[in-house]
Design an enzyme around this catalytic site. Structure first.
Site, mmCIF file in Angstrom:
data_model
loop_
_atom_site.group_PDB
_atom_site.id
_atom_site.type_symbol
_atom_site.label_atom_id
_atom_site.label_comp_id
_atom_site.label_asym_id
_atom_site.label_seq_id
_atom_site.Cartn_x
_atom_site.Cartn_y
_atom_site.Cartn_z
ATOM 1 N N CYS A 1 -5.782 2.806 -9.585
ATOM 2 C CA CYS A 1 -4.433 3.144 -10.049
ATOM 3 C C CYS A 1 -4.409 3.093 -11.569
ATOM 4 O O CYS A 1 -5.035 2.242 -12.186
ATOM 5 C CB CYS A 1 -3.433 2.147 -9.464
ATOM 6 S SG CYS A 1 -1.725 2.527 -9.892
ATOM 7 N N CYS B 1 0.421 -2.226 -13.595
ATOM 8 C CA CYS B 1 1.536 -3.177 -13.521
ATOM 9 C C CYS B 1 0.976 -4.596 -13.649
ATOM 10 O O CYS B 1 -0.080 -4.909 -13.090
ATOM 11 C CB CYS B 1 2.294 -3.024 -12.205
ATOM 12 S SG CYS B 1 3.089 -1.411 -12.039
ATOM 13 N N CYS C 1 0.132 0.958 6.160
ATOM 14 C CA CYS C 1 0.255 1.071 4.710
ATOM 15 C C CYS C 1 -0.986 1.799 4.195
ATOM 16 O O CYS C 1 -2.106 1.313 4.330
ATOM 17 C CB CYS C 1 0.357 -0.351 4.164
ATOM 18 S SG CYS C 1 0.411 -0.443 2.386
ATOM 19 N N GLU D 1 -8.366 0.995 0.769
ATOM 20 C CA GLU D 1 -7.881 0.056 1.768
ATOM 21 C C GLU D 1 -6.665 0.615 2.495
ATOM 22 O O GLU D 1 -5.850 1.326 1.914
ATOM 23 C CB GLU D 1 -7.536 -1.280 1.105
ATOM 24 C CG GLU D 1 -8.791 -1.997 0.634
ATOM 25 C CD GLU D 1 -8.504 -3.235 -0.200
ATOM 26 O OE1 GLU D 1 -9.107 -4.265 0.071
ATOM 27 O OE2 GLU D 1 -7.672 -3.155 -1.115
ATOM 28 N N CYS E 1 -0.043 -6.603 -10.270
ATOM 29 C CA CYS E 1 -0.616 -5.905 -9.114
ATOM 30 C C CYS E 1 -2.128 -5.745 -9.254
ATOM 31 O O CYS E 1 -2.617 -5.225 -10.264
ATOM 32 C CB CYS E 1 0.050 -4.534 -8.980
ATOM 33 S SG CYS E 1 -0.589 -3.561 -7.607
ATOM 34 N N CYS F 1 1.258 -7.201 -0.192
ATOM 35 C CA CYS F 1 1.662 -6.319 -1.282
ATOM 36 C C CYS F 1 1.018 -6.773 -2.582
ATOM 37 O O CYS F 1 1.141 -7.938 -2.961
ATOM 38 C CB CYS F 1 3.163 -6.386 -1.507
ATOM 39 S SG CYS F 1 4.101 -5.733 -0.176
HETATM 40 N N1 SAH Z 1 2.463 2.749 -6.866
HETATM 41 C C1 SAH Z 1 3.446 2.662 -5.810
HETATM 42 C C2 SAH Z 1 2.831 2.321 -4.479
HETATM 43 C C3 SAH Z 1 2.310 0.908 -4.386
HETATM 44 S S1 SAH Z 1 3.384 0.069 -3.336
HETATM 45 C C4 SAH Z 1 4.548 1.718 -6.222
HETATM 46 O O1 SAH Z 1 4.431 1.109 -7.283
HETATM 47 O O2 SAH Z 1 5.549 1.627 -5.533
HETATM 48 C C5 SAH Z 1 2.915 -1.561 -3.495
HETATM 49 C C6 SAH Z 1 4.124 -2.462 -3.633
HETATM 50 O O3 SAH Z 1 3.674 -3.817 -3.818
HETATM 51 C C7 SAH Z 1 4.913 -2.117 -4.873
HETATM 52 O O4 SAH Z 1 6.284 -2.306 -4.638
HETATM 53 C C8 SAH Z 1 4.355 -3.119 -5.836
HETATM 54 O O5 SAH Z 1 5.141 -3.266 -6.945
HETATM 55 C C9 SAH Z 1 4.261 -4.346 -4.961
HETATM 56 N N2 SAH Z 1 3.406 -5.379 -5.539
HETATM 57 C C10 SAH Z 1 2.419 -5.223 -6.424
HETATM 58 N N3 SAH Z 1 1.867 -6.406 -6.768
HETATM 59 C C11 SAH Z 1 2.527 -7.344 -6.056
HETATM 60 C C12 SAH Z 1 2.402 -8.754 -5.937
HETATM 61 N N4 SAH Z 1 1.491 -9.413 -6.626
HETATM 62 N N5 SAH Z 1 3.252 -9.393 -5.113
HETATM 63 C C13 SAH Z 1 4.172 -8.712 -4.406
HETATM 64 N N6 SAH Z 1 4.325 -7.381 -4.443
HETATM 65 C C14 SAH Z 1 3.513 -6.692 -5.263
#
Ligand code: SAH
Length: 346
Positions: free
Chosen positions: A113, A117, A106, A93, A120, A335
């Protein structure tokens, strides 16, 4: 030309060398690169100024990475989510996020991945593979072609995947996107976001590039961070924070920390005080992101008042912070909502 590589993974010098090896003149490289970056060609077929025999040969030897558009969703706020299928069927995406002053694209760095986390969606289907530099660059070229090239002012490696887990290809793509005769995007307009892979942060500091570093912090202490982000067990805050401070010192660039606001969990006054202590006295800022709902997880978005109160608390401690407003939530483009093969189901 025996080594196989997609055309978009090659630097200008590498491509010129390939052409020279098959007896082509160097002006051809200039011509082809112009077709790609200036005239938005996505195939050799479109390069009508090249002889047919050369087009066929290049298509066989250095093909364009295959990105088949399988879906495009436009949010009520103008955000556009593209779903691309790769040559081997993996789905990725890419999200275009327009605002009045700047518009970011983006992009994804991996299919799936590994880091899992706890908030996410991108980690839910596991990790499939790294993207090539060309597959990363292609996302930019395809989105530019779709929305008009000049509209994409910034690139953020914040799509699916962990950029520093695919370091070489990500850096190569960043250099190609930055090159004056390539993507021509200033390094300061390219952001790499990491879940906190310390070796990647250290390496980036040595590259001599002006790339923006963003670190997904999300919790102000090891207990909570390890609970939300398993990667913290490998790279705890006592290693992560010094690496970030060293990055700022070496590059003279401000480091941004992404911080998710989860109801009753990460946005308490005690958390604000701990977070402020991590930020104090160096070139850093915090970007607050209210949690975007993902069905599989038990978390909730805090009320507006709680978000503002947390921000105020941080500011009271002297922390520079911004608040990210959610974009594209209605099309699952915000995000953390991007996931492997999402569009297949809808
Ligand atoms: N792996 C990298 C790139 C992904 S960036 C990283 O972790 O930075 C995607 C961003 O969205 C990251 O800051 C991630 O933590 C955030 N993110 C993930 N799940 C989310 C959610 N449910 N709500 C808001 N932000 C989220």
């Amino acid at each position: 030309m025996h080594q196989s590589a997609d055309i978009l993974s090659l630097s200008r010098d590498e491509f010129s060398a390939r052409l020279a090896a098959i007896g082509e003149k160097s002006y051809r490289a200039v011509q082809i690169i112009e077709w790609i970056y200036e005239r938005q060609a996505c195939s050799f077929e479109e390069m009508s100024s090249l002889p047919r025999s050369l087009r066929d040969r290049l298509a066989a030897e250095v093909p364009f990475p295959q990105l088949t558009e399988r879906g495009r969703k436009v949010s009520s706020d103008g955000t556009v989510k593209f779903l691309f299928e790769l040559a081997d069927g993996q789905m990725i995406e890419t999200v275009f996020i327009p605002t009045e002053k700047r518009s970011a694209l983006c992009i994804s760095s991996q299919a799936g991945c590994k880091f899992g986390c706890g908030f996410c969606a991108s980690g839910l289907g596991g990790w499939k593979r790294n993207l090539s530099a060309g597959e990363i660059v292609a996302q930019v070229l395809r989105a530019r072609r779709a929305v008009a090239p000049e509209k994409v002012t910034h690139i953020v490696f914040m799509g699916v995947g962990e950029p520093f887990d695919n370091y070489d290809n990500v850096l190569k793509a960043a250099r190609l996107l930055n090159a004056a005769d390539g993507g021509n995007i200033a390094a300061r307009r390219i952001t790499i976001s990491t879940c906190g892979l310390v070796p990647g942060i250290k390496r980036l500091a040595e590259e001599g590039l002006q790339i923006e570093l963003s670190v997904s912090l999300h919790a102000p202490n090891d207990r909570l961070r390890s609970q939300l982000m398993p990667v913290n067990k490998k790279y705890p805050l006592r290693e992560l924070m010094p690496a970030c401070r060293a990055y700022a010192k070496e590059t003279n660039r401000q480091v941004t920390f992404e911080y998710i606001l989860i109801k009753d969990l990460t946005c308490t006054p005690a958390a604000a005080a701990e977070l402020a202590a991590l930020m104090r006295g160096w070139l850093s800022k915090v970007n607050l992101i209210p949690y975007n709902p993902v069905a599989e997880f038990p978390y909730a978005t805090p009320a507006r008042e709680a978000v503002f109160a947390f921000r105020q608390e941080l500011e009271r401690w002297g922390v520079i912070c911004t608040l990210r407003s959610p974009r594209g939530r209605d099309v699952g483009a915000a995000c953390g909502q991007l996931r492997l093969g999402a569009g297949k189901r809808d």
